[in-house]
Design a protein around this motif. Sequence first.
Motif, PDB file in Angstrom:
ATOM      1  N   LYS A   1       0.834  -1.207   0.000  1.00 37.90           N
ATOM      2  CA  LYS A   1       0.000   0.000   0.000  1.00 37.90           C
ATOM      3  C   LYS A   1       0.868   1.257   0.000  1.00 37.90           C
ATOM      4  O   LYS A   1       0.545   2.234  -0.674  1.00 37.90           O
TER       5      LYS A   1
ATOM      6  N   ASP B   1       0.874   4.201  -2.831  1.00 44.78           N
ATOM      7  CA  ASP B   1       0.643   5.612  -2.514  1.00 44.78           C
ATOM      8  C   ASP B   1       1.772   6.493  -3.043  1.00 44.78           C
ATOM      9  O   ASP B   1       1.533   7.608  -3.521  1.00 44.78           O
TER      10      ASP B   1
ATOM     11  N   SER C   1     -14.365   8.941   3.370  1.00 39.18           N
ATOM     12  CA  SER C   1     -13.315   8.170   4.040  1.00 39.18           C
ATOM     13  C   SER C   1     -12.270   7.679   3.040  1.00 39.18           C
ATOM     14  O   SER C   1     -11.062   7.795   3.271  1.00 39.18           O
ATOM     15  N   LYS C   2     -12.729   7.158   1.905  1.00 39.88           N
ATOM     16  CA  LYS C   2     -11.811   6.659   0.885  1.00 39.88           C
ATOM     17  C   LYS C   2     -11.022   7.815   0.261  1.00 39.88           C
ATOM     18  O   LYS C   2      -9.839   7.671  -0.067  1.00 39.88           O
TER      19      LYS C   2
ATOM     20  N   GLU D   1      -8.281   8.746   2.594  1.00 39.70           N
ATOM     21  CA  GLU D   1      -7.294   7.667   2.650  1.00 39.70           C
ATOM     22  C   GLU D   1      -6.382   7.690   1.435  1.00 39.70           C
ATOM     23  O   GLU D   1      -5.187   7.411   1.532  1.00 39.70           O
ATOM     24  N   GLU D   2      -6.927   8.038   0.273  1.00 38.10           N
ATOM     25  CA  GLU D   2      -6.157   8.035  -0.975  1.00 38.10           C
ATOM     26  C   GLU D   2      -5.601   9.412  -1.330  1.00 38.10           C
ATOM     27  O   GLU D   2      -5.064   9.597  -2.419  1.00 38.10           O
ATOM     28  N   ASN D   3      -5.761  10.384  -0.415  1.00 41.98           N
ATOM     29  CA  ASN D   3      -5.362  11.769  -0.709  1.00 41.98           C
ATOM     30  C   ASN D   3      -5.988  12.247  -2.021  1.00 41.98           C
ATOM     31  O   ASN D   3      -5.369  12.980  -2.805  1.00 41.98           O
TER      32      ASN D   3
END
Length: 794
Positions: free
Chosen positions: A63, A67, A504-505, A508-510
């Motif tokens: 992960k 990223d 939220s996603k 989390e993924e910027n």
Amino acid sequence: MVSALAGVMTSVIAKLTALLGEEYAKLKGVHREVEFMKDELSSMNALLQRLAEVDRDLDVQTKEWRDQVREMSYDIEDCIDDFMKSLAQTDSAKAAGLVQSVVQQLKALRARHQISSQIQGLKARVEDASKRRMRYKLDERAFEPSISRAIDPRLPSLYAEPDGLVGIDKPRSELIECLMEGMGASVQQQKVISIVGPGGLGKTTLANEVFRKLEGQFQCRAFVSLSQQPDVSKILRNILSQVCQQELPSTDIQDEGKLIDTIREVLKNKRYLVVIDDIWSTQAWKIIKCSLFLNDLGSRIMTTTRSVDIAKSCCSRCHDHVYEIMPLTTANSKSLFFKRIFGTEDICPPQLEEVSSEILKKCGGSPLAILTIASLLANKDCTNEEWEWVYNSIGSTLGKDPGVEEMRRILSLSYDDLPHHLKTCLLYLSIFPEDYEIERDRLIRRWIAEGFIDTNGGRDLEEIGECYFNDLINRSMLQPVEIQYDGQVVSCRVHDMILDLLTSKSMEENFATFFGNQNEILVLQHKIRRLSLSYYDQEHIMLPSTAIISHCRSLSIVGYAEKMPSLSKFRVLRVLDIENGEEMESNCFEHLRKLFQLKYLRLHVRSISALPEQLGELQHLKTLDMGWTKITKMPKSIVQLQHLTCLRVGNLELPEGIGNLQALQELSDIKVNRYSMASCLLELGSLAKLKILGLRWYIVSTHSNKVSDGHVLQLSQSSSLDCVTGQAHIPRYQYRSSRRGSTRDPWRVTCFAVSLADVEISCSQTAAYHKQQHVCMSEGVPFHLLEQWGRTDV
């Protein structure tokens, strides 16, 4: 989770490919680096597509690598855009005067030298990412078979106690009636009923309740649940075991064809009821359907799915039926909520009534959401402060609660089933506020500006975007709000629980950063890529000084605050959308000309009275929407926007040179009165791509200097111009149209020419007249509208 990465990867690879094309073939010093980055990123993208299929099972190291690739891809795209900008400045410098040309070329050369150094640095980052991929063997680790298996989240629905269900009686009765109705021979025909609706509304529970109620009315029955990647052989064996009413040895039939034949033989002469729960693809349904022998013994099949398209594919015959499950009513929502917390549906402490209503509003009638939040509150103190904290924490800190995580996992099934391009498009809706009605065309144009829509076989980008939008509607990810006469959805809303999932996603993924919403916790870990500011609840807050906004590509603002960041800091901005900034002044936009990459500009700010005259320098601008401003005149340079496809203004006159905007597809709302220049109106005839034209006609009475309210004028046709709409203010004069150009006009004749075919002009009079006139033109005749206004006898 590769949705955010898919959007930028597709865009950056396309731009790197363009840099390798003929137009840039002579570039020295960077060609080899560009080719290397393009090849490496293409290889990484292939791996990332595979990682998306096993996202839930990825380890921390994989992960982290993913990223880093995402952030690197953003930086590469920004660098490419800067490089192309410097090339454009070099070309423009050559056309300038000698002194200016030398100065501009020196600046451009210095900029290109800096960008060349950046490209070298980015190449090194790509090399490092590739080495880490090989060093840690990410390709192998990501696809190792997982030992642990997740628990099927649908199991509780299959074993729910009937006494604990709320709001089930009406839909259960409707389904049973629909299944069993029929007269004579029709009742004996096989019938398929497909239950469709978003995740969490109780489709499985409803189907199971109907299945239980009809026990004893069929000779054999089966209830099977599918998954996103169903083992069809296992499903068929399960059906065979249930209809045979015996457990099959594991060594028995394995071949799918033989299983289908065996099931058909068993069902051939029996009246059966089969429920296929949670279908995710038409292909799975087609295979399973082959096993369900078509007899005339009154057999029934029920399916459940989240997709409207799949539901319709299940119901192919005329007597089949698609049943849309609805959210719980307000009364049923309260009953379920209080029953889970207090053990009875009739008790609620007075101090908790208001906050409980707010919580239920956020749950939106979803039994899954209601039970999840109620289960959490059942273990809390019955104080207003405690419940308020839970309400404000929905979508943020509550994400760590096991019950809320389970709910999100169920809702995530629909998100995970989306293709990569739709995941990116859906994630983008997290930018809009809660309960916000989102206009379809506005959303699609923002998708285009962000580069989320790929050109496919020369098709129009807005047509592709409309297909994306409809697909999300059909998959029950968006809630339709406004529906046209032809069934097309023109606006939507996102369910609060889905919005919390997307938010939220996004964090989390910027993908996006949210600021100003009291329910959100701002976490600044990376460069901000998209920024959503809401000043409704908190007017005096400031963006932290540590926030890196120079790489922000989308800025959405609702409300106004004095400390709003300056536009000069957003150098790579592609989308600027500001709404309801009542106190915002025109000088807030003095740096607008510096937003070289800007493709979408929407200003719904009543206080703005003017835009910078240099607006024409925004050569990438495709959408300009300033329908709710005090602007009375468009900048003259607006006619230089060669890529502008949509121009929405608030009742302004046409600028001279409007015919230069050859890419224009929508133009509204334009003011036409007795002072309008005929030459500007005539230029509309040269806009070959124009599809929508909105006009406001102001006709002044000869006996009064005031403009009065009057008729509504609507024109439509089927060729390139889809629609012409407008409002004509004609209190005492009746509209007449003549193709010969009568000279009875007591004032001036305004001439306006557009190529139209099959045109119908419908001019509806005010209530005082109750008259209509229709003028139809024959197909293919260029339409030259010569306005003539004369007194009518009434």
